[in-house]
Design a protein around this motif. Structure first.
Motif, PDB file in Angstrom:
ATOM      1  N   TYR A   4       0.827  -1.205   0.000  1.00 57.53           N
ATOM      2  CA  TYR A   4       0.000   0.000   0.000  1.00 57.53           C
ATOM      3  C   TYR A   4       0.863   1.258   0.000  1.00 57.53           C
ATOM      4  CZ  TYR A   4      -4.332   2.595   0.962  1.00 57.53           C
ATOM      5  OH  TYR A   4      -5.421   3.432   0.876  1.00 57.53           O
ATOM      6  N   PHE A  38      -5.754  -7.253  -1.527  1.00 63.35           N
ATOM      7  CA  PHE A  38      -6.587  -6.115  -1.163  1.00 63.35           C
ATOM      8  C   PHE A  38      -5.871  -4.772  -1.206  1.00 63.35           C
ATOM      9  CE2 PHE A  38      -4.944  -8.157   2.622  1.00 63.35           C
ATOM     10  CZ  PHE A  38      -4.562  -7.118   3.470  1.00 63.35           C
ATOM     11  N   THR A  39      -4.573  -4.712  -0.880  1.00 70.45           N
ATOM     12  CA  THR A  39      -3.870  -3.426  -0.970  1.00 70.45           C
ATOM     13  C   THR A  39      -3.333  -3.177  -2.368  1.00 70.45           C
ATOM     14  OG1 THR A  39      -1.883  -4.514  -0.120  1.00 70.45           O
ATOM     15  CG2 THR A  39      -3.221  -3.280   1.454  1.00 70.45           C
ATOM     16  N   ALA A  94      -7.734  -3.013  -4.310  1.00 72.35           N
ATOM     17  CA  ALA A  94      -9.046  -2.744  -3.718  1.00 72.35           C
ATOM     18  C   ALA A  94      -9.061  -1.449  -2.914  1.00 72.35           C
ATOM     19  CB  ALA A  94      -9.484  -3.917  -2.838  1.00 72.35           C
ATOM     20  N   PHE A  95      -8.124  -1.307  -2.003  1.00 70.73           N
ATOM     21  CA  PHE A  95      -8.120  -0.123  -1.142  1.00 70.73           C
ATOM     22  C   PHE A  95      -7.899   1.143  -1.973  1.00 70.73           C
ATOM     23  CE2 PHE A  95      -6.905  -1.979   3.281  1.00 70.73           C
ATOM     24  CZ  PHE A  95      -8.129  -2.650   3.305  1.00 70.73           C
ATOM     25  N   SER A  97      -4.336   3.090  -3.659  1.00 72.98           N
ATOM     26  CA  SER A  97      -3.188   2.195  -3.831  1.00 72.98           C
ATOM     27  C   SER A  97      -2.332   2.658  -5.009  1.00 72.98           C
ATOM     28  CB  SER A  97      -3.663   0.759  -4.088  1.00 72.98           C
ATOM     29  OG  SER A  97      -2.565  -0.067  -4.439  1.00 72.98           O
ATOM     30  N   GLY A 149     -11.955  -4.714   0.038  1.00 69.19           N
ATOM     31  CA  GLY A 149     -10.636  -5.081   0.544  1.00 69.19           C
ATOM     32  C   GLY A 149     -10.703  -5.784   1.880  1.00 69.19           C
ATOM     33  N   MET A 154     -10.178  -4.645  -9.206  1.00 66.98           N
ATOM     34  CA  MET A 154     -10.315  -5.839  -8.366  1.00 66.98           C
ATOM     35  C   MET A 154     -10.466  -7.109  -9.198  1.00 66.98           C
ATOM     36  SD  MET A 154     -12.541  -4.704  -5.031  1.00 66.98           S
ATOM     37  CE  MET A 154     -12.293  -6.344  -4.298  1.00 66.98           C
ATOM     38  N   LYS A 209     -10.554 -13.904  -3.833  1.00 70.83           N
ATOM     39  CA  LYS A 209     -10.462 -12.593  -4.462  1.00 70.83           C
ATOM     40  C   LYS A 209     -11.461 -12.462  -5.608  1.00 70.83           C
ATOM     41  CE  LYS A 209      -8.201  -8.665  -5.081  1.00 70.83           C
ATOM     42  NZ  LYS A 209      -8.840  -8.177  -6.292  1.00 70.83           N
TER      43      LYS A 209
END
Length: 472
Positions: A110, A151-152, A155-156, A159, A186, A416, A455
């Motif tokens: 991230y 997720f990092t 999604a977040f 990023s 995420g 994603m 995922k």
């Protein structure tokens, strides 16, 4: 024959990549095999489809690959990446080894460190913790993958990874697109991924399986090495993430007057804002990481005073290593992009693409399907997404606007989805991760695939949530 050629080319590419052959060499070979089997001319397909699309990808994203690789190498050589990993693993200890490793990978990713550098930095501490807690080593790759590849990565919101930047050029969004849906998605992936890893740990240990008698690539953590403090090591990551937001929302909008923009035909600030912002943010991170690396390399030379100290790279070597690493990474991905574009140009695939765009459903669902398919074919999240959005991005945007769907949702679903089925066995990051850990596909890939499935299934969940609640 055309459809058979697609499956044959994909199967051969997966097999050769699985066996360790270079994708950059064999991707064009098997792409052209599929083209010939579909009746397309060999040389025009190579020069006007494969090479053109590969070069276009390099043109768009080379600065991000270059700066990201240099930044990651500086974080590694300064000891900052190891300090973050050591700090978290030391805080949580062996009883929460899985959580500590996932968080280490997540924070580094991230913060803008490249996925490959994260794997190198986190693995020694992951292996040491797993060995101390007698957790099966076969779970180490999946644990690192959950923290760094999911997720990092995409999604977040905010990023700085390439998978979250590519959609900005097609939908005129920013890397912070759909922050609520991205955060929820995420957290869903992180939660389910951790549940799976702890479930597998308990299952294997109940059967009597421990860390195992491994000899290949067992890590040795250097004793007496001076590392930056945990909090100091976080500063370059904060500069990248915070700088990205600052340049996106404050500095770059309106920075250049229209008279200057008009000099560059076809330039649309909204399309390049995400890329420009990340370039400037990475420069900030690189500058601070250079300072950090110089201070602690000097301290280690003074304190160790042995061959260990002499083995430390000078700044010129660090920068050169990062630059060379970026070339291999982007050329491998560009080769996969060329492969995927050749496949996408075949009549058999065009029928599938036409069906996806015209299917009577939401553009979000169609987009998720098409990107997942292409990411799986190419074995590359960024490559598959680039091909899908090059081919169908404008249609998805028009469809979404007609349906009253915010383009930010298109962005988040695209990023994603790209990080779903891309991690098939021929994925370069998977092959590299297993090599770093000294493990084989047979030993560890099933758990990596389980994380991949989690995922992939998270995407329809966030699509449903966004359509029902209207959240963005």
């Amino acid at each position: 024959m055309g459809v058979l050629g697609i499956f044959l080319a994909l199967g051969l590419l997966i097999f050769f990549a699985y066996r360790g052959y270079p994708v950059i060499l064999f991707a064009p070979v098997f792409a052209l095999l599929a083209a010939v089997m579909a009746g397309l001319p060999l040389l025009p397909t190579y020069t006007e489809v494969f090479m053109v699309k590969a070069v276009d990808y390099v043109k768009l994203y080379f600065p991000i690959f270059l700066l990201g690789a240099v930044f990651g190498k500086l974080m590694e050589d300064s000891g900052a990446a190891r300090s973050i990993a050591r700090g978290l693993t030391g805080t949580f200890g062996k009883n929460q080894a899985i959580l500590a490793v996932v968080l280490s990978g997540a924070i580094l990713t991230y913060g803008g460190v490249s996925l490959f550098v994260v794997a190198f930095a986190v693995y020694p501490f992951a292996a040491a913790l797993f060995r101390e807690a007698n957790i099966p080593k076969r779970l180490v790759p999946a644990t690192i993958a959950l923290g760094a590849f999911t997720f990092t990565m995409d999604a977040f919101p905010g990023s700085p990874q390439i998978q979250n930047i590519i959609p900005t050029a097609y939908f005129k969004t920013t890397s912070f697109a759909a922050p609520v849906i991205g955060t929820v998605g995420g957290l869903l992936v992180a939660g389910l991924g951790l549940w799976w890893l702890y479930h597998r740990k308990n299952q294997l240990m109940a059967k009597g399986e421990g860390y195992g008698d491994h000899t290949l690539n067992e890590p040795e953590i250097m004793e007496g090495e001076k590392l930056p403090s945990f909090w100091l090591s976080l500063i370059p990551l904060v500069l990248v993430l915070g700088g990205n937001a600052l340049f996106t929302y404050v500095v770059l909008p309106g920075w250049y007057p229209q008279s200057i923009i008009a000099q560059y035909e076809g330039l649309d600030i909204d399309q390049v804002l995400g890329i420009w912002s990340l370039i400037l943010a990475l420069i900030l991170g690189v500058a601070f990481a250079i300072l950090l690396r110089w201070i602690y390399w000097k301290k280690n030379r003074e304190s160790l005073g042995t061959e260990e100290a002499k083995s430390g790279l000078g700044l010129s070597q660090t920068l050169a290593a990062g630059a060379v690493g970026s070339l291999l990474a982007i050329m491998n991905t560009a080769s996969e992009v060329g492969f995927g574009n050749v496949i996408a140009s075949l009549p058999g695939f065009q029928a599938v693409a036409d069906f996806l765009v015209t299917m009577k459903t939401s553009p979000l669902i169609s987009e998720a399907f098409s990107i997942n398919i292409l990411a799986g074919i190419t074995g590359s999240a960024s490559g598959g997404m680039s091909i899908a959005l090059d081919t169908m991005g404008a249609q998805y945007l028009a469809w979404a606007q007609t349906a009253g769907i915010d383009p930010e949702l298109l962005h988040r679903v695209a990023s994603m989805s790209a990080g779903g089925m891309d991690t098939l066995p021929h994925n370069g990051a998977v092959i590299t991760l297993l090599a770093i850990c000294g493990l084989t596909h047979r030993q560890s890939y099933p758990d990596i695939f389980a994380i991949t499935v989690i995922k992939t299934l998270a995407v329809p969940a966030i699509i449903l949530l966004s359509l029902v609640t209207g959240l963005v």
